[in-house]
Design a protein around this motif. Structure first.
Motif, PDB file in Angstrom:
ATOM      1  N   ASN A  54       0.872  -1.173   0.000  1.00  0.00           N
ATOM      2  CA  ASN A  54       0.000   0.000   0.000  1.00  0.00           C
ATOM      3  C   ASN A  54       0.908   1.221   0.000  1.00  0.00           C
ATOM      4  OD1 ASN A  54      -2.086   1.874   0.563  1.00  0.00           O
ATOM      5  ND2 ASN A  54      -1.766   1.588   2.763  1.00  0.00           N
ATOM      6  N   GLU A  55       0.508   2.233  -0.777  1.00  0.00           N
ATOM      7  CA  GLU A  55       1.368   3.409  -0.922  1.00  0.00           C
ATOM      8  C   GLU A  55       1.282   4.336   0.291  1.00  0.00           C
ATOM      9  OE1 GLU A  55       3.453   4.058  -3.950  1.00  0.00           O
ATOM     10  OE2 GLU A  55       3.070   1.918  -3.584  1.00  0.00           O
ATOM     11  N   SER A  56       0.064   4.629   0.678  1.00  0.00           N
ATOM     12  CA  SER A  56      -0.097   5.653   1.720  1.00  0.00           C
ATOM     13  C   SER A  56       0.158   5.065   3.112  1.00  0.00           C
ATOM     14  CB  SER A  56      -1.501   6.236   1.659  1.00  0.00           C
ATOM     15  OG  SER A  56      -2.428   5.230   1.950  1.00  0.00           O
ATOM     16  N   VAL A  57       0.573   5.924   3.990  1.00  0.00           N
ATOM     17  CA  VAL A  57       0.872   5.479   5.351  1.00  0.00           C
ATOM     18  C   VAL A  57       0.053   6.320   6.329  1.00  0.00           C
ATOM     19  CG1 VAL A  57       2.673   5.351   7.110  1.00  0.00           C
ATOM     20  CG2 VAL A  57       3.180   4.692   4.764  1.00  0.00           C
ATOM     21  N   GLU A  58      -0.641   5.658   7.233  1.00  0.00           N
ATOM     22  CA  GLU A  58      -1.459   6.393   8.213  1.00  0.00           C
ATOM     23  C   GLU A  58      -0.595   6.990   9.316  1.00  0.00           C
ATOM     24  OE1 GLU A  58      -5.616   3.855   7.682  1.00  0.00           O
ATOM     25  OE2 GLU A  58      -4.539   3.728   9.566  1.00  0.00           O
ATOM     26  N   GLU A  59      -1.185   7.890  10.044  1.00  0.00           N
ATOM     27  CA  GLU A  59      -0.522   8.561  11.177  1.00  0.00           C
ATOM     28  C   GLU A  59       0.211   7.556  12.067  1.00  0.00           C
ATOM     29  OE1 GLU A  59      -0.868  11.936  12.162  1.00  0.00           O
ATOM     30  OE2 GLU A  59      -1.719  12.204  10.147  1.00  0.00           O
ATOM     31  N   ASN A  60       1.173   8.057  12.794  1.00  0.00           N
ATOM     32  CA  ASN A  60       1.941   7.173  13.665  1.00  0.00           C
ATOM     33  C   ASN A  60       1.203   6.750  14.917  1.00  0.00           C
ATOM     34  OD1 ASN A  60       4.302   6.311  12.589  1.00  0.00           O
ATOM     35  ND2 ASN A  60       5.341   8.255  12.956  1.00  0.00           N
ATOM     36  N   THR A  61       0.272   7.576  15.313  1.00  0.00           N
ATOM     37  CA  THR A  61      -0.487   7.218  16.513  1.00  0.00           C
ATOM     38  C   THR A  61      -1.959   7.109  16.148  1.00  0.00           C
ATOM     39  OG1 THR A  61      -0.745   9.534  17.070  1.00  0.00           O
ATOM     40  CG2 THR A  61       1.093   8.366  18.108  1.00  0.00           C
ATOM     41  N   ILE A  62      -2.670   6.422  16.997  1.00  0.00           N
ATOM     42  CA  ILE A  62      -4.104   6.285  16.758  1.00  0.00           C
ATOM     43  C   ILE A  62      -4.808   6.467  18.094  1.00  0.00           C
ATOM     44  CG2 ILE A  62      -3.926   3.759  16.933  1.00  0.00           C
ATOM     45  CD1 ILE A  62      -6.274   3.673  14.877  1.00  0.00           C
ATOM     46  N   ASP A  63      -5.932   7.160  18.080  1.00  0.00           N
ATOM     47  CA  ASP A  63      -6.668   7.383  19.324  1.00  0.00           C
ATOM     48  C   ASP A  63      -7.428   6.128  19.711  1.00  0.00           C
ATOM     49  OD1 ASP A  63      -5.810   9.972  19.562  1.00  0.00           O
ATOM     50  OD2 ASP A  63      -7.485  10.788  18.384  1.00  0.00           O
ATOM     51  N   LEU A  64      -7.284   5.747  20.950  1.00  0.00           N
ATOM     52  CA  LEU A  64      -8.032   4.594  21.429  1.00  0.00           C
ATOM     53  C   LEU A  64      -9.442   5.036  21.794  1.00  0.00           C
ATOM     54  CD1 LEU A  64      -5.529   2.656  23.700  1.00  0.00           C
ATOM     55  CD2 LEU A  64      -5.804   2.650  21.221  1.00  0.00           C
ATOM     56  N   PRO A  65     -10.383   4.088  21.713  1.00  0.00           N
ATOM     57  CA  PRO A  65     -11.740   4.442  22.133  1.00  0.00           C
ATOM     58  C   PRO A  65     -11.772   4.756  23.629  1.00  0.00           C
ATOM     59  CG  PRO A  65     -11.578   2.107  21.582  1.00  0.00           C
ATOM     60  CD  PRO A  65     -10.270   2.712  21.220  1.00  0.00           C
ATOM     61  N   GLN A  66     -12.751   5.505  23.999  1.00  0.00           N
ATOM     62  CA  GLN A  66     -13.036   5.836  25.395  1.00  0.00           C
ATOM     63  C   GLN A  66     -13.175   4.537  26.209  1.00  0.00           C
ATOM     64  OE1 GLN A  66     -12.953   9.095  25.874  1.00  0.00           O
ATOM     65  NE2 GLN A  66     -13.795   8.818  27.933  1.00  0.00           N
ATOM     66  N   PRO A  67     -12.451   4.407  27.325  1.00  0.00           N
ATOM     67  CA  PRO A  67     -12.681   3.201  28.147  1.00  0.00           C
ATOM     68  C   PRO A  67     -14.113   3.180  28.694  1.00  0.00           C
ATOM     69  CG  PRO A  67     -10.708   4.376  28.875  1.00  0.00           C
ATOM     70  CD  PRO A  67     -11.413   5.272  27.887  1.00  0.00           C
ATOM     71  N   ASN A  68     -14.597   1.990  29.002  1.00  0.00           N
ATOM     72  CA  ASN A  68     -15.947   1.868  29.549  1.00  0.00           C
ATOM     73  C   ASN A  68     -15.990   2.420  30.960  1.00  0.00           C
ATOM     74  OD1 ASN A  68     -17.110   0.446  27.284  1.00  0.00           O
ATOM     75  ND2 ASN A  68     -15.857  -1.298  27.910  1.00  0.00           N
ATOM     76  N   ASP A  69     -17.160   2.858  31.321  1.00  0.00           N
ATOM     77  CA  ASP A  69     -17.347   3.456  32.637  1.00  0.00           C
ATOM     78  C   ASP A  69     -17.766   2.355  33.615  1.00  0.00           C
ATOM     79  OD1 ASP A  69     -17.572   5.313  34.560  1.00  0.00           O
ATOM     80  OD2 ASP A  69     -19.473   6.164  33.843  1.00  0.00           O
ATOM     81  N   LEU A  70     -16.784   1.737  34.264  1.00  0.00           N
ATOM     82  CA  LEU A  70     -17.082   0.630  35.177  1.00  0.00           C
ATOM     83  C   LEU A  70     -17.042   1.139  36.611  1.00  0.00           C
ATOM     84  CD1 LEU A  70     -14.872  -2.105  33.467  1.00  0.00           C
ATOM     85  CD2 LEU A  70     -17.329  -1.788  33.248  1.00  0.00           C
ATOM     86  N   PRO A  71     -17.851   0.528  37.487  1.00  0.00           N
ATOM     87  CA  PRO A  71     -17.888   1.004  38.874  1.00  0.00           C
ATOM     88  C   PRO A  71     -16.567   0.711  39.595  1.00  0.00           C
ATOM     89  CG  PRO A  71     -19.176  -0.996  38.633  1.00  0.00           C
ATOM     90  CD  PRO A  71     -18.751  -0.611  37.254  1.00  0.00           C
ATOM     91  N   LEU A  72     -15.957   1.731  40.157  1.00  0.00           N
ATOM     92  CA  LEU A  72     -14.663   1.579  40.833  1.00  0.00           C
ATOM     93  C   LEU A  72     -14.832   0.965  42.208  1.00  0.00           C
ATOM     94  CD1 LEU A  72     -12.620   4.855  40.179  1.00  0.00           C
ATOM     95  CD2 LEU A  72     -12.079   2.506  39.468  1.00  0.00           C
ATOM     96  N   PRO A  73     -14.094  -0.109  42.486  1.00  0.00           N
ATOM     97  CA  PRO A  73     -14.176  -0.716  43.811  1.00  0.00           C
ATOM     98  C   PRO A  73     -13.749   0.277  44.888  1.00  0.00           C
ATOM     99  CG  PRO A  73     -12.687  -1.972  42.368  1.00  0.00           C
ATOM    100  CD  PRO A  73     -13.176  -0.811  41.582  1.00  0.00           C
ATOM    101  N   GLU A  74     -14.448   0.216  46.004  1.00  0.00           N
ATOM    102  CA  GLU A  74     -14.112   1.075  47.130  1.00  0.00           C
ATOM    103  C   GLU A  74     -13.255   0.248  48.085  1.00  0.00           C
ATOM    104  OE1 GLU A  74     -16.359   3.609  50.439  1.00  0.00           O
ATOM    105  OE2 GLU A  74     -17.653   2.946  48.771  1.00  0.00           O
ATOM    106  N   ILE A  75     -11.950   0.347  47.885  1.00  0.00           N
ATOM    107  CA  ILE A  75     -11.018  -0.568  48.542  1.00  0.00           C
ATOM    108  C   ILE A  75     -11.108  -0.506  50.074  1.00  0.00           C
ATOM    109  CG2 ILE A  75      -8.587  -1.216  48.760  1.00  0.00           C
ATOM    110  CD1 ILE A  75      -9.856  -1.749  45.987  1.00  0.00           C
ATOM    111  N   SER A  76     -11.214   0.701  50.616  1.00  0.00           N
ATOM    112  CA  SER A  76     -11.190   0.825  52.083  1.00  0.00           C
ATOM    113  C   SER A  76     -12.407   0.178  52.737  1.00  0.00           C
ATOM    114  CB  SER A  76     -11.105   2.299  52.467  1.00  0.00           C
ATOM    115  OG  SER A  76     -12.205   2.978  51.911  1.00  0.00           O
ATOM    116  N   ALA A  77     -13.494   0.082  51.973  1.00  0.00           N
ATOM    117  CA  ALA A  77     -14.710  -0.495  52.560  1.00  0.00           C
ATOM    118  C   ALA A  77     -14.950  -1.922  52.099  1.00  0.00           C
ATOM    119  CB  ALA A  77     -15.908   0.372  52.177  1.00  0.00           C
TER     120      ALA A  77
END
Ligand code: C2O
Ligand code: CU
Length: 465
Positions: free
Chosen positions: A300-323
């Motif tokens: 392939n002739e053309s070359v894409e950008e060197n970096t690519i944006d990753l999709p937004q991570p999913n919004d998962l409930p964060l464990p409450e470690i102290s409790a």
């Protein structure tokens, strides 16, 4: 047409059709249902085309057809069982409505031969998932009942043609290259590493070619659909970077070095932008590298950008470690392990009882599960921390249904990245600490995804109320 032209045309064509992976996407019917039928089919597993194996499949395909939806979308699957054995479909890794989790005997009755069951659920999180049989899984999955479930990001990272799903499966074949179902369920396999196969396919094909294009970013979605085989995959060997595990993408790509252990049921998402045309092997690097697919990189002739944006991570409930509520998860039993401490249905196992009951494994000293005795009951929203210890001589891939958890510590080493997973690998002697918010009401399984281990004791359930 003269011969040269014909030859030239032939080779041009050959080039254009460089064996792309068969496209196996499933479309919805008019009612918005994906139609999925469990049925038998005969297909070659080894690359001996006339040696067909008797398989159990979804829609006659291997793996099952690719179901693609968009994050947040409602999924409706009309499932029909045309097999002679009851079955059910589990949507692995989805934070799903409990009634749709597909666990025969816990969340639903098995779907009897000839019957239909409608699965209907919201798929909240983008990522790479899969579905598989969840009744006698040790027998049904290694016959072919597994397929990919892709929950696409609202804005896909790469175009469809560069978004590649690879279902990796190992098979127990006989000397003719045909599925050796006679070996299934043997106590020897169950009590050791599980039903390890002797042949690997990618998307149901023996040693396939997978087309990539030079200079373009591709997303590779790897799914380990094997019954027991931990694959060692080294993304750096083919220039790929890691962007997520078990459906959950990271904030940024990670350049890894050396082999990554890839356990049954786990997923690994990679990105790769091949530099130049050519053939690059895809290998299992346990011991001597074993090629089980080839990437054919087209020029392939053309070359894409060197970096690519990753999709937004999913919004998962964060464990409450102290409790958090801390609970032990001690894996015991198996060959070369301490079997004498196992209790099964209230009775201590010993001597010939292992062979009679076919129970070789346990969690916290208990083999198998009792329907009136959950491992624990969590109040909805409570953070549960599991301190696991593998006291057996074998690796285990522990899977929790309906929730994703964070891996906090491995053998005392704090995991700063706090990777999200739905299945974690515990090697012999490993101590792994995980935490999750038990926020999904219902009855959920926790079990080893070496399916023979689960069937022979390494399985329990918990409840969120
Ligand atoms: Cu992938 Cu209990 O399952
Ligand atoms: Cu196990």
């Amino acid at each position: 047409m003269n011969v040269n032209r014909r030859e030239a045309l032939k080779s041009a064509l050959a080039f254009a059709v460089v064996p792309l992976m068969p496209s196996f996407a499933l479309a919805k019917n008019d009612g918005g249902f994906f139609e999925l039928t469990a049925q038998t089919a005969r297909k070659p597993l080894h690359n001996v085309p006339d040696k067909l194996s008797e398989l159990w499949t979804y829609n006659g395909e291997l793996p099952g057809p690719k179901i693609t939806i968009t994050a947040g979308e409602r999924v409706k699957v009309r499932f029909k069982n045309m097999l002679d054995e009851p079955t059910s479909v589990h949507w692995h890794g989805i934070r799903i409505d409990n009634a749709m989790d597909g666990v025969a005997g816990l969340t639903q009755e098995p779907v009897m031969p000839g019957d239909v069951f409608d699965y209907d659920f919201i798929a909240p999180d983008a990522g790479t998932y899969w579905y598989h049989a969840h009744n006698m899984s040790w027998n049904q999955v290694p016959r072919g009942l597994a397929g990919p479930l892709i929950i696409q990001d609202k804005e896909p990272m790469v175009p469809d043609a560069q978004d590649i799903t690879m279902v990796l499966s190992d098979w127990i074949l006989d000397e003719n290259g045909q599925l050796n179902t006679a070996a299934f369920g043997s106590p020897g396999l169950f009590s050791h590493g599980g039903q390890l196969g002797n042949w690997l396919t990618v998307n149901g094909v023996s040693l396939p070619d997978i087309s990539l294009t030079a200079g373009k970013w591709h997303r590779l979605r790897l799914i380990n659909a094997s019954s027991a085989r931990v694959l060692d995959i080294d993304p750096s060997r083919f220039g790929a970077e890691l962007i997520g595990y078990d459906g959950q993408t990271f904030l940024k790509p990670v350049k890894t070095e050396g082999p990554l252990r890839f356990a049954p049921a786990q997923r690994m998402d990679l990105i790769v932008k091949p530099k130049e045309a050519g053939t690059v092997p895809f290998e299992m690097v346990t011991g001597k590298p074993f090629t089980f697919a080839n990437f054919i990189v087209l020029p392939n002739e053309s070359v894409e950008e060197n970096t690519i944006d990753l999709p937004q991570p999913n919004d998962l409930p964060l464990p409450e470690i102290s409790a958090a509520r801390l609970l032990p998860l001690v894996m015991v039993g198996g060959a070369m392990g301490q079997l004498d401490q196992l209790v099964y249905k209230g009775e201590e196992l010993s001597g010939s009882r292992f062979m009679e009951t076919k129970q070789f494994w346990g969690l916290n000293g208990v083999a198998g599960m009792e329907m009136d005795k959950p491992y624990f009951t969590a109040k909805r929203g409570e953070t549960i921390m599991l301190e696991s210890e593998n006291q057996t001589a074998w690796p285990h891939a522990m899977h929790i249904h309906g929730h994703h958890f964070q891996v906090l510590e491995i053998n005392g080493e704090v995991q700063e990245s706090h990777v999200w997973r739905d299945t974690f690998l515990a090697e012999r002697g490993d101590k792994v600490r995980i935490a999750f918010v038990a926020d999904n009401p219902g009855k959920w399984l926790i079990h080893c995804h070496m399916l023979g281990h689960a069937a022979s004791g390494m399985m329990n359930w918990f409840e969120v109320v």
